[in-house]
Write a protein that holds these residues in place. Sequence first.
Motif, PDB file in Angstrom:
ATOM      1  N   SER A  62       0.825  -1.202   0.000  1.00 59.65           N
ATOM      2  CA  SER A  62       0.000   0.000   0.000  1.00 59.65           C
ATOM      3  C   SER A  62       0.860   1.253   0.000  1.00 59.65           C
ATOM      4  N   VAL A  63       1.906   1.273   0.836  1.00 58.67           N
ATOM      5  CA  VAL A  63       2.791   2.442   0.891  1.00 58.67           C
ATOM      6  C   VAL A  63       3.543   2.603  -0.418  1.00 58.67           C
ATOM      7  N   LEU A  64       4.077   1.512  -0.944  1.00 60.02           N
ATOM      8  CA  LEU A  64       4.891   1.586  -2.151  1.00 60.02           C
ATOM      9  C   LEU A  64       4.076   2.050  -3.346  1.00 60.02           C
ATOM     10  N   PHE A  65       2.973   1.367  -3.618  1.00 57.59           N
ATOM     11  CA  PHE A  65       2.159   1.743  -4.776  1.00 57.59           C
ATOM     12  C   PHE A  65       1.433   3.060  -4.539  1.00 57.59           C
ATOM     13  N   GLY A  66       1.064   3.316  -3.271  1.00 59.52           N
ATOM     14  CA  GLY A  66       0.400   4.576  -2.974  1.00 59.52           C
ATOM     15  C   GLY A  66       1.305   5.761  -3.165  1.00 59.52           C
ATOM     16  N   SER A  67       2.567   5.655  -2.755  1.00 63.03           N
ATOM     17  CA  SER A  67       3.502   6.766  -2.911  1.00 63.03           C
ATOM     18  C   SER A  67       3.752   7.063  -4.382  1.00 63.03           C
ATOM     19  N   GLY A  68       3.958   6.005  -5.165  1.00 61.99           N
ATOM     20  CA  GLY A  68       4.172   6.226  -6.591  1.00 61.99           C
ATOM     21  C   GLY A  68       2.907   6.636  -7.315  1.00 61.99           C
ATOM     22  N   GLY A  69       1.802   5.963  -6.991  1.00 58.21           N
ATOM     23  CA  GLY A  69       0.546   6.256  -7.673  1.00 58.21           C
ATOM     24  C   GLY A  69      -0.022   7.608  -7.321  1.00 58.21           C
ATOM     25  N   ALA A  70       0.199   8.058  -6.071  1.00 60.97           N
ATOM     26  CA  ALA A  70      -0.348   9.351  -5.665  1.00 60.97           C
ATOM     27  C   ALA A  70       0.278  10.481  -6.466  1.00 60.97           C
ATOM     28  N   ILE A  71       1.605  10.439  -6.644  1.00 59.31           N
ATOM     29  CA  ILE A  71       2.271  11.473  -7.430  1.00 59.31           C
ATOM     30  C   ILE A  71       1.784  11.432  -8.872  1.00 59.31           C
ATOM     31  N   LEU A 149      10.666   9.300   1.131  1.00 62.30           N
ATOM     32  CA  LEU A 149      11.917   9.123   0.397  1.00 62.30           C
ATOM     33  C   LEU A 149      11.660   8.493  -0.970  1.00 62.30           C
ATOM     34  N   LEU A 150      10.742   7.530  -1.004  1.00 60.96           N
ATOM     35  CA  LEU A 150      10.390   6.913  -2.280  1.00 60.96           C
ATOM     36  C   LEU A 150       9.684   7.914  -3.193  1.00 60.96           C
ATOM     37  N   ALA A 151       8.758   8.675  -2.604  1.00 56.41           N
ATOM     38  CA  ALA A 151       7.985   9.620  -3.410  1.00 56.41           C
ATOM     39  C   ALA A 151       8.867  10.692  -4.023  1.00 56.41           C
ATOM     40  N   SER A 152       9.958  11.052  -3.333  1.00 57.43           N
ATOM     41  CA  SER A 152      10.834  12.097  -3.866  1.00 57.43           C
ATOM     42  C   SER A 152      11.509  11.660  -5.158  1.00 57.43           C
ATOM     43  N   THR A 153      11.652  10.348  -5.342  1.00 49.83           N
ATOM     44  CA  THR A 153      12.233   9.858  -6.593  1.00 49.83           C
ATOM     45  C   THR A 153      11.190   9.676  -7.684  1.00 49.83           C
ATOM     46  N   PHE A 154       9.897   9.684  -7.300  1.00 52.66           N
ATOM     47  CA  PHE A 154       8.845   9.460  -8.281  1.00 52.66           C
ATOM     48  C   PHE A 154       8.443  10.730  -9.017  1.00 52.66           C
ATOM     49  N   VAL A 155       8.822  11.896  -8.498  1.00 51.33           N
ATOM     50  CA  VAL A 155       8.369  13.150  -9.106  1.00 51.33           C
ATOM     51  C   VAL A 155       8.894  13.298 -10.518  1.00 51.33           C
ATOM     52  N   LEU A 156      10.135  12.856 -10.742  1.00 58.69           N
ATOM     53  CA  LEU A 156      10.752  13.037 -12.059  1.00 58.69           C
ATOM     54  C   LEU A 156      10.505  11.870 -13.000  1.00 58.69           C
ATOM     55  N   LEU A 157       9.881  10.803 -12.521  1.00 59.02           N
ATOM     56  CA  LEU A 157       9.713   9.612 -13.355  1.00 59.02           C
ATOM     57  C   LEU A 157       8.400   9.648 -14.105  1.00 59.02           C
ATOM     58  N   ASN A 159       6.944   7.054 -15.561  1.00 58.90           N
ATOM     59  CA  ASN A 159       6.170   5.865 -15.170  1.00 58.90           C
ATOM     60  C   ASN A 159       6.692   5.363 -13.835  1.00 58.90           C
ATOM     61  N   ALA A 160       6.190   5.959 -12.772  1.00 65.16           N
ATOM     62  CA  ALA A 160       6.653   5.569 -11.437  1.00 65.16           C
ATOM     63  C   ALA A 160       6.272   4.132 -11.112  1.00 65.16           C
ATOM     64  N   ASN A 161       5.171   3.646 -11.685  1.00 64.13           N
ATOM     65  CA  ASN A 161       4.734   2.284 -11.377  1.00 64.13           C
ATOM     66  C   ASN A 161       5.751   1.240 -11.817  1.00 64.13           C
ATOM     67  N   ALA A 162       6.546   1.576 -12.842  1.00 66.33           N
ATOM     68  CA  ALA A 162       7.575   0.636 -13.282  1.00 66.33           C
ATOM     69  C   ALA A 162       8.596   0.408 -12.176  1.00 66.33           C
ATOM     70  N   LEU A 167      10.311  -2.994  -6.897  1.00 67.79           N
ATOM     71  CA  LEU A 167      10.706  -2.868  -5.496  1.00 67.79           C
ATOM     72  C   LEU A 167       9.835  -3.686  -4.546  1.00 67.79           C
ATOM     73  N   GLU A 168       8.623  -4.037  -4.957  1.00 62.82           N
ATOM     74  CA  GLU A 168       7.678  -4.626  -4.007  1.00 62.82           C
ATOM     75  C   GLU A 168       8.201  -5.927  -3.405  1.00 62.82           C
TER      76      GLU A 168
END
Length: 252
Positions: A62-71, A149-157, A159-162, A167-168
């Motif tokens: 939930s945290v992993l996909f939520g952090s990437g998916g939320a952004i 920390l994970l979300a900070s790397t998703f801002v520039l990506l 396709n964050a889901n990739a 990582l899951e």
Amino acid sequence: MLAVGALLHAKQLSRSPFEITTALIVPVVQATLAVYLFRAGGEPGRLLEAAVGAGLMGVWSSVLFGSGGAIQNQRWLGTLEMIMLAPRPPALVVLPITLATALTGTYAMVATLVWGRLLYGIPLDFARPLLFAVAVPGCILGLGMFGLLLASTFVLLRNANALTNTLEYPIWLVSGMLVPITALPAWTGPVAAVLPTTWGARAVREAATGSGPVWPSLGICLAISLACLALGALMMTHVERRARAAATLALA
């Protein structure tokens, strides 16, 4: 601000058909996986530990996909720019998103335990129920800070889901949520030691089974999570400035 933001994003997640479907299906799958894995290994007496580990897997997912998916969702909704332009540090604006995903992950833990009890008769005899009630929220809070920390790397990506897909399973495997760390290759030990998921999972497991002291593991989990929070805040500020300079914030 953090409380209002976390509540707002939790409400948004609760109205997502994808999140609702996932919340209904994943706990059943994970409870089944844990039960048959431990039964096949000839360890039926550790079913409670298996159910707790499967619940932690749900929180981590939930945290992993939520952090990437939320952004990514903020990009699709056209609100990411407004979030980054808010008169607050970017970390304080994004942190409620990761906290909300961690809060919704609480359901995964509860649902996995309930389904394990109803479908497979797993006895929910916690050795230290009060410490368990403290360790689970502490672990979830730590994962929420790690999510920044994970979300900070998703801002520039684009396709964050990739990234989240890759990582899951490695993280929950290395963290010993379901498989003991001692059963893994020796080189995974240092990797596991720096992950808050490892210590959070250990604290929850120790509270459930009484296999060790809870407070040291929980303290290390929160200490590493606070370090991740500080590093994530610095990275978020750097990434946000870089995205503005390169005009890549609203990639879609």
